[in-house]
Motif scaffolding. Sequence first.
Motif, PDB file in Angstrom:
ATOM      1  N   GLY A 166       0.796  -1.218   0.000  1.00  0.00           N
ATOM      2  CA  GLY A 166       0.000   0.000   0.000  1.00  0.00           C
ATOM      3  C   GLY A 166       0.829   1.268   0.000  1.00  0.00           C
ATOM      4  N   ALA A 167       0.172   2.375   0.283  1.00  0.00           N
ATOM      5  CA  ALA A 167       0.802   3.691   0.224  1.00  0.00           C
ATOM      6  C   ALA A 167       1.544   4.051   1.499  1.00  0.00           C
ATOM      7  N   THR A 168       1.565   3.154   2.476  1.00  0.00           N
ATOM      8  CA  THR A 168       2.338   3.351   3.695  1.00  0.00           C
ATOM      9  C   THR A 168       3.191   2.114   3.945  1.00  0.00           C
ATOM     10  N   TRP A 169       4.236   2.286   4.737  1.00  0.00           N
ATOM     11  CA  TRP A 169       5.126   1.169   5.020  1.00  0.00           C
ATOM     12  C   TRP A 169       4.397   0.078   5.803  1.00  0.00           C
ATOM     13  N   ARG A 170       4.604  -1.153   5.357  1.00  0.00           N
ATOM     14  CA  ARG A 170       4.094  -2.298   6.099  1.00  0.00           C
ATOM     15  C   ARG A 170       4.988  -3.500   5.775  1.00  0.00           C
ATOM     16  N   PRO A 171       5.029  -4.506   6.656  1.00  0.00           N
ATOM     17  CA  PRO A 171       5.890  -5.662   6.397  1.00  0.00           C
ATOM     18  C   PRO A 171       5.517  -6.346   5.078  1.00  0.00           C
ATOM     19  N   PHE A 172       6.532  -6.692   4.299  1.00  0.00           N
ATOM     20  CA  PHE A 172       6.279  -7.446   3.069  1.00  0.00           C
ATOM     21  C   PHE A 172       6.054  -8.906   3.445  1.00  0.00           C
ATOM     22  N   PRO A 173       5.011  -9.543   2.884  1.00  0.00           N
ATOM     23  CA  PRO A 173       4.735 -10.948   3.231  1.00  0.00           C
ATOM     24  C   PRO A 173       5.810 -11.875   2.656  1.00  0.00           C
ATOM     25  N   GLY A 174       6.553 -12.502   3.525  1.00  0.00           N
ATOM     26  CA  GLY A 174       7.609 -13.389   3.069  1.00  0.00           C
ATOM     27  C   GLY A 174       8.940 -12.662   2.953  1.00  0.00           C
ATOM     28  N   ARG A 175       9.981 -13.445   2.748  1.00  0.00           N
ATOM     29  CA  ARG A 175      11.324 -12.897   2.648  1.00  0.00           C
ATOM     30  C   ARG A 175      11.735 -12.720   1.186  1.00  0.00           C
ATOM     31  N   LEU A 176      12.623 -11.772   0.965  1.00  0.00           N
ATOM     32  CA  LEU A 176      13.190 -11.531  -0.355  1.00  0.00           C
ATOM     33  C   LEU A 176      14.696 -11.750  -0.255  1.00  0.00           C
ATOM     34  N   ALA A 177      15.205 -12.708  -1.013  1.00  0.00           N
ATOM     35  CA  ALA A 177      16.625 -13.078  -0.948  1.00  0.00           C
ATOM     36  C   ALA A 177      17.029 -13.378   0.497  1.00  0.00           C
ATOM     37  N   GLY A 178      16.112 -13.996   1.241  1.00  0.00           N
ATOM     38  CA  GLY A 178      16.394 -14.403   2.599  1.00  0.00           C
ATOM     39  C   GLY A 178      16.294 -13.305   3.634  1.00  0.00           C
ATOM     40  N   GLN A 179      15.892 -12.103   3.225  1.00  0.00           N
ATOM     41  CA  GLN A 179      15.821 -10.978   4.146  1.00  0.00           C
ATOM     42  C   GLN A 179      14.379 -10.501   4.300  1.00  0.00           C
ATOM     43  N   GLN A 180      14.085  -9.938   5.467  1.00  0.00           N
ATOM     44  CA  GLN A 180      12.771  -9.368   5.717  1.00  0.00           C
ATOM     45  C   GLN A 180      12.779  -7.894   5.330  1.00  0.00           C
ATOM     46  N   TYR A 181      11.723  -7.447   4.664  1.00  0.00           N
ATOM     47  CA  TYR A 181      11.623  -6.058   4.220  1.00  0.00           C
ATOM     48  C   TYR A 181      10.273  -5.478   4.596  1.00  0.00           C
ATOM     49  N   ARG A 182      10.244  -4.165   4.686  1.00  0.00           N
ATOM     50  CA  ARG A 182       8.991  -3.420   4.688  1.00  0.00           C
ATOM     51  C   ARG A 182       8.816  -2.862   3.276  1.00  0.00           C
ATOM     52  N   ALA A 183       7.573  -2.672   2.871  1.00  0.00           N
ATOM     53  CA  ALA A 183       7.310  -2.227   1.508  1.00  0.00           C
ATOM     54  C   ALA A 183       6.247  -1.138   1.494  1.00  0.00           C
ATOM     55  N   MET A 184       6.337  -0.282   0.479  1.00  0.00           N
ATOM     56  CA  MET A 184       5.285   0.674   0.201  1.00  0.00           C
ATOM     57  C   MET A 184       5.335   0.999  -1.285  1.00  0.00           C
ATOM     58  N   SER A 185       4.238   1.497  -1.811  1.00  0.00           N
ATOM     59  CA  SER A 185       4.182   1.841  -3.231  1.00  0.00           C
ATOM     60  C   SER A 185       3.973   3.336  -3.383  1.00  0.00           C
ATOM     61  N   ILE A 186       4.512   3.879  -4.451  1.00  0.00           N
ATOM     62  CA  ILE A 186       4.290   5.276  -4.808  1.00  0.00           C
ATOM     63  C   ILE A 186       4.006   5.334  -6.299  1.00  0.00           C
ATOM     64  N   SER A 187       3.274   6.347  -6.710  1.00  0.00           N
ATOM     65  CA  SER A 187       2.924   6.483  -8.121  1.00  0.00           C
ATOM     66  C   SER A 187       3.826   7.497  -8.787  1.00  0.00           C
ATOM     67  N   GLY A 188       3.854   7.454 -10.109  1.00  0.00           N
ATOM     68  CA  GLY A 188       4.639   8.410 -10.870  1.00  0.00           C
ATOM     69  C   GLY A 188       5.603   7.722 -11.813  1.00  0.00           C
ATOM     70  N   ASP A 189       5.878   8.385 -12.919  1.00  0.00           N
ATOM     71  CA  ASP A 189       6.799   7.842 -13.906  1.00  0.00           C
ATOM     72  C   ASP A 189       8.252   8.046 -13.486  1.00  0.00           C
ATOM     73  N   GLU A 190       8.516   9.146 -12.757  1.00  0.00           N
ATOM     74  CA  GLU A 190       9.846   9.478 -12.271  1.00  0.00           C
ATOM     75  C   GLU A 190       9.783   9.679 -10.761  1.00  0.00           C
ATOM     76  N   LEU A 191      10.938   9.992 -10.163  1.00  0.00           N
ATOM     77  CA  LEU A 191      11.021  10.146  -8.717  1.00  0.00           C
ATOM     78  C   LEU A 191      11.258  11.591  -8.287  1.00  0.00           C
ATOM     79  N   ASP A 192      11.090  12.527  -9.202  1.00  0.00           N
ATOM     80  CA  ASP A 192      11.388  13.924  -8.882  1.00  0.00           C
ATOM     81  C   ASP A 192      10.502  14.482  -7.779  1.00  0.00           C
ATOM     82  N   ALA A 193       9.267  14.016  -7.674  1.00  0.00           N
ATOM     83  CA  ALA A 193       8.324  14.589  -6.711  1.00  0.00           C
ATOM     84  C   ALA A 193       8.408  13.944  -5.331  1.00  0.00           C
ATOM     85  N   VAL A 194       9.199  12.903  -5.177  1.00  0.00           N
ATOM     86  CA  VAL A 194       9.269  12.204  -3.893  1.00  0.00           C
ATOM     87  C   VAL A 194      10.691  11.684  -3.695  1.00  0.00           C
TER      88      VAL A 194
END
Length: 262
Positions: A166-194
Amino acid sequence: MPTRAWLQRVAGALAAALAITACAPQAVADPNALWAIVNGQCVPDQRNNGDPAPCALVDLDGGEQRGYAVLKDLVGATQFLLIPTGRMAGIESSQILAADAPNYFADAWRARSFVEQRAGRDLPRDWLSLAINSADARSQDQLHIHIDCVRADVRQALTVHADEIGATWRPFPGRLAGQQYRAMSISGDELDAVNPFRLLADDLPVGDTMGAQSLVVVGSNGADGRPGFVLLAGRADSAGGGHGEDLQDHFACPPPAEVMGK
């Protein structure tokens, strides 16, 4: 034809860069090798000769303290590094959170064009990634962002769990490359605004530090076709982790056509 002086500069840079590859043990890596290449060679060459060698690009439009260089890493055919031309240690540096700080992740995303040039083709945004490691999981004491393809299994996991990011940080379900991560999504074609650094810093648990964090940005396409990004934050601890670069693939970029579904 390249001049002898140019060839000598490149040879010197390659010798120094042998100490900064991702596979080099931290104990033997020169922690100032990146800075020596950028500050000692790329920036002077750009200023004096209009040639960023041995870097692929040096951008000093905002001045040296706000500029950046793009350097081909020795590991992998397509991996590049974005490195500020001003001195700063890494993700723990307070400079990256200053109100007027350059948005190095936005610059790094634009620099994906160098990855595509080496790949010999345009790459779908959801196969491209940016990564910075934690202070304890890096070999260099100059901030640098790794630019390369994301691992196929990581991309698949992000696709499967897209509705749970979602649009806020939350634990990602499961591990990625053996590591635990938090995930969030942002919109936009580029990263200039965030600025991903600020999004991470603004949501650190009380008592936690930026230096313990790793941060990965992966391009995405929403269900509605709109472009965006998935941000992944990992943490170094006594068991390891904090090495966001593990989510990248430096040896199969671009992935085979059957993997990419193209």
